[in-house]
Design a protein around this motif. Structure first.
Motif, PDB file in Angstrom:
ATOM      1  N   GLY A 220      17.646  68.121  25.592  1.00  0.00           N
ATOM      2  CA  GLY A 220      18.291  69.168  26.380  1.00  0.00           C
ATOM      3  C   GLY A 220      19.796  69.085  26.320  1.00  0.00           C
ATOM      4  O   GLY A 220      20.377  68.471  25.413  1.00  0.00           O
ATOM      5  N   PHE A 221      20.422  69.707  27.327  1.00  0.00           N
ATOM      6  CA  PHE A 221      21.882  69.788  27.406  1.00  0.00           C
ATOM      7  C   PHE A 221      22.359  69.196  28.733  1.00  0.00           C
ATOM      8  O   PHE A 221      22.782  69.929  29.641  1.00  0.00           O
ATOM      9  CB  PHE A 221      22.342  71.241  27.286  1.00  0.00           C
ATOM     10  CG  PHE A 221      22.126  71.828  25.920  1.00  0.00           C
ATOM     11  CD1 PHE A 221      23.153  71.849  24.984  1.00  0.00           C
ATOM     12  CD2 PHE A 221      20.899  72.350  25.573  1.00  0.00           C
ATOM     13  CE1 PHE A 221      22.955  72.381  23.731  1.00  0.00           C
ATOM     14  CE2 PHE A 221      20.692  72.903  24.321  1.00  0.00           C
ATOM     15  CZ  PHE A 221      21.719  72.915  23.383  1.00  0.00           C
ATOM     16  N   PRO A 222      22.281  67.871  28.894  1.00  0.00           N
ATOM     17  CA  PRO A 222      22.743  67.270  30.150  1.00  0.00           C
ATOM     18  C   PRO A 222      24.235  67.538  30.360  1.00  0.00           C
ATOM     19  O   PRO A 222      25.055  67.296  29.476  1.00  0.00           O
ATOM     20  CB  PRO A 222      22.459  65.770  29.946  1.00  0.00           C
ATOM     21  CG  PRO A 222      22.424  65.583  28.467  1.00  0.00           C
ATOM     22  CD  PRO A 222      21.856  66.854  27.908  1.00  0.00           C
ATOM     23  N   PHE A 223      24.558  68.104  31.538  1.00  0.00           N
ATOM     24  CA  PHE A 223      25.935  68.502  31.868  1.00  0.00           C
ATOM     25  C   PHE A 223      26.506  69.441  30.803  1.00  0.00           C
ATOM     26  O   PHE A 223      27.714  69.486  30.583  1.00  0.00           O
ATOM     27  CB  PHE A 223      26.829  67.269  32.050  1.00  0.00           C
ATOM     28  CG  PHE A 223      26.365  66.356  33.148  1.00  0.00           C
ATOM     29  CD1 PHE A 223      26.521  66.703  34.494  1.00  0.00           C
ATOM     30  CD2 PHE A 223      25.734  65.156  32.848  1.00  0.00           C
ATOM     31  CE1 PHE A 223      26.077  65.866  35.500  1.00  0.00           C
ATOM     32  CE2 PHE A 223      25.297  64.308  33.863  1.00  0.00           C
ATOM     33  CZ  PHE A 223      25.466  64.667  35.193  1.00  0.00           C
ATOM     34  N   GLY A 224      25.622  70.176  30.133  1.00  0.00           N
ATOM     35  CA  GLY A 224      26.060  71.123  29.114  1.00  0.00           C
ATOM     36  C   GLY A 224      26.329  70.511  27.762  1.00  0.00           C
ATOM     37  O   GLY A 224      26.718  71.220  26.830  1.00  0.00           O
ATOM     38  N   ILE A 225      26.117  69.202  27.620  1.00  0.00           N
ATOM     39  CA  ILE A 225      26.405  68.507  26.365  1.00  0.00           C
ATOM     40  C   ILE A 225      25.130  68.427  25.531  1.00  0.00           C
ATOM     41  O   ILE A 225      24.090  67.956  26.001  1.00  0.00           O
ATOM     42  CB  ILE A 225      26.941  67.083  26.633  1.00  0.00           C
ATOM     43  CG1 ILE A 225      28.193  67.146  27.496  1.00  0.00           C
ATOM     44  CG2 ILE A 225      27.215  66.362  25.331  1.00  0.00           C
ATOM     45  CD1 ILE A 225      28.647  65.784  27.983  1.00  0.00           C
ATOM     46  N   GLY A 226      25.213  68.836  24.296  1.00  0.00           N
ATOM     47  CA  GLY A 226      24.006  68.680  23.490  1.00  0.00           C
ATOM     48  C   GLY A 226      23.961  69.582  22.284  1.00  0.00           C
ATOM     49  O   GLY A 226      24.971  70.177  21.916  1.00  0.00           O
ATOM     50  N   SER A 265      17.377  70.395  32.803  1.00  0.00           N
ATOM     51  CA  SER A 265      16.360  71.251  33.440  1.00  0.00           C
ATOM     52  C   SER A 265      15.931  72.375  32.504  1.00  0.00           C
ATOM     53  O   SER A 265      16.766  73.094  31.946  1.00  0.00           O
ATOM     54  CB  SER A 265      16.918  71.859  34.734  1.00  0.00           C
ATOM     55  OG  SER A 265      17.189  70.855  35.671  1.00  0.00           O
ATOM     56  N   GLY A 266      14.635  72.507  32.358  1.00  0.00           N
ATOM     57  CA  GLY A 266      14.079  73.545  31.497  1.00  0.00           C
ATOM     58  C   GLY A 266      13.852  73.093  30.067  1.00  0.00           C
ATOM     59  O   GLY A 266      13.260  73.831  29.268  1.00  0.00           O
ATOM     60  N   GLY A 267      14.302  71.900  29.729  1.00  0.00           N
ATOM     61  CA  GLY A 267      14.141  71.393  28.369  1.00  0.00           C
ATOM     62  C   GLY A 267      12.773  70.785  28.125  1.00  0.00           C
ATOM     63  O   GLY A 267      12.028  70.482  29.068  1.00  0.00           O
ATOM     64  N   PRO A 268      12.406  70.587  26.877  1.00  0.00           N
ATOM     65  CA  PRO A 268      11.076  70.071  26.564  1.00  0.00           C
ATOM     66  C   PRO A 268      10.990  68.549  26.686  1.00  0.00           C
ATOM     67  O   PRO A 268      11.920  67.820  26.341  1.00  0.00           O
ATOM     68  CB  PRO A 268      10.878  70.501  25.104  1.00  0.00           C
ATOM     69  CG  PRO A 268      12.271  70.503  24.537  1.00  0.00           C
ATOM     70  CD  PRO A 268      13.173  70.942  25.650  1.00  0.00           C
ATOM     71  N   LEU A 269       9.847  68.099  27.182  1.00  0.00           N
ATOM     72  CA  LEU A 269       9.464  66.693  27.111  1.00  0.00           C
ATOM     73  C   LEU A 269       8.437  66.614  25.991  1.00  0.00           C
ATOM     74  O   LEU A 269       7.395  67.284  26.052  1.00  0.00           O
ATOM     75  CB  LEU A 269       8.868  66.217  28.438  1.00  0.00           C
ATOM     76  CG  LEU A 269       8.512  64.727  28.516  1.00  0.00           C
ATOM     77  CD1 LEU A 269       9.776  63.877  28.563  1.00  0.00           C
ATOM     78  CD2 LEU A 269       7.636  64.444  29.746  1.00  0.00           C
ATOM     79  N   ILE A 270       8.700  65.822  24.977  1.00  0.00           N
ATOM     80  CA  ILE A 270       7.864  65.852  23.774  1.00  0.00           C
ATOM     81  C   ILE A 270       7.311  64.468  23.449  1.00  0.00           C
ATOM     82  O   ILE A 270       7.843  63.442  23.871  1.00  0.00           O
ATOM     83  CB  ILE A 270       8.662  66.371  22.555  1.00  0.00           C
ATOM     84  CG1 ILE A 270       9.840  65.432  22.253  1.00  0.00           C
ATOM     85  CG2 ILE A 270       9.163  67.790  22.810  1.00  0.00           C
ATOM     86  CD1 ILE A 270      10.615  65.805  20.993  1.00  0.00           C
TER      87      ILE A 270
END
Length: 313
Positions: A220-226, A265-270
């Motif tokens: 994902g993009f924690p704190f918008g980073i990613g 939030s909203g990102g995939p757990l894979i």
């Protein structure tokens, strides 16, 4: 006294050889004092034969030398060592050398790389308090589950937004609309207004055989980073979570310890196969810091898929 007249003989002159034979000696000069042309001696047959033989010998030796050179070249070609045949031992040795000198990517890295084309950055915009300026209301992550641009994310990322944008893996940024919601699982369904030509949907996997201790990766993009990836394991199943504000009560959650922070939030757990088993939705932190301390929660993909109307596994 007058000279006697000379008459030419009417008889044909005898050949010198005949005259010589008749006279028994050397041929006589013809009468009348005139010199007869000297007979031309025939070429010596022995000398001609000798000269021709020498030329033949030279040609013969030239041919012999050429044939000898060709024979030597042919023998050299046959005796040249050809390419060595590759054996199974050679292949095994090459593979071993490669393994010893090259570090392969980890299983978590392979999984994150596999899911990367399906992960998007989601931003919700609203108006400032004075209503004059557009500001970010929420930054999170989404995952493409249908290649037509259908995206799953968390409802709390986009709720109340006047405008939503998604940024795809190739950099394409476009607006999106909310087409469905499942508040009990904090899920929202987005439809992107533009999509890349080669957009890939993420593969989904049932959680029925998921067990505590299984390795997982949160992308994902924690704190918008990613996009960022963190690896961990499944810590438990069928967990419940209540938000600190007491506004959300979630159940049947996957607990995991891969690092997650606001923006995940909203990102995939894979899984390590790059298949989505859950949608990251919350982290537990009893302090106001809102940072990760080792406990995160994800909505099982079965619940998430039902939000889109997809059939169960």
């Amino acid at each position: 006294m007058p000279r006697p007249a000379l008459y030419s003989s009417s008889r044909p002159a005898r050949r010198p050889a005949q005259e010589s034979a008749a006279s028994g000696g050397a041929p006589q000069a013809p009468a009348g004092g005139h010199d007869a042309p000297a007979p031309v001696a025939p070429a010596n047959p022995a000398v001609a034969t000798t000269s021709l033989s020498k030329r033949h010998v030279r040609v013969l030796w030239t041919l012999i030398a050429l044939l000898a050179a060709l024979l030597v070249y042919s023998l050299w070609l046959h005796q040249r060592p050809g390419p060595r045949r590759i054996t199974q031992d050679d292949i095994d040795a090459a593979v071993l050398r490669t393994l010893e000198t090259t570090t392969p990517p980890s299983a978590a890295a392979r999984a994150a790389n596999a899911i990367a084309p399906s992960v998007v950055r989601v931003v919700g915009y609203g108006r400032s308090k004075n209503g004059k300026q557009e500001v970010e209301r929420g930054v999170g992550t989404g995952v493409v589950i249908v290649d037509k641009g259908i995206i799953l994310t968390n409802l709390h990322v986009v709720a109340g937004s006047d405008r939503i944008t998604v940024t795809f893996h190739d950099g394409l940024e476009t607006t999106a609309s909310i087409t469905g919601a499942q508040p009990e699982n904090d899920l929202a369904v987005l439809q992107a207004h533009k999509v890349p030509d080669d957009l890939e949907a993420a593969p989904l996997r049932s959680t029925q055989d998921l067990r505590a201790g299984d390795h997982v990766v949160a992308v994902g993009f924690p704190f918008g980073i990613g996009p960022s990836a963190s690896a961990g394991v499944v810590s438990g199943l069928k967990r419940e979570f209540t938000s600190p504000e007491g506004q959300r009560q979630l159940s049947n959650l996957i607990q995991f310890d891969a690092a997650a922070n606001p923006g995940n939030s909203g990102g995939p757990l894979i899984t390590l196969d790059g298949e989505v088993v859950g949608i990251v939705t919350a982290i537990l932190n009893p302090t106001p810091a809102r940072t990760f301390i080792g406990i995160g929660f994800a909505v099982p993909i079965e619940n998430a898929a039902s939000a889109v109307g997809m059939p169960p596994f």
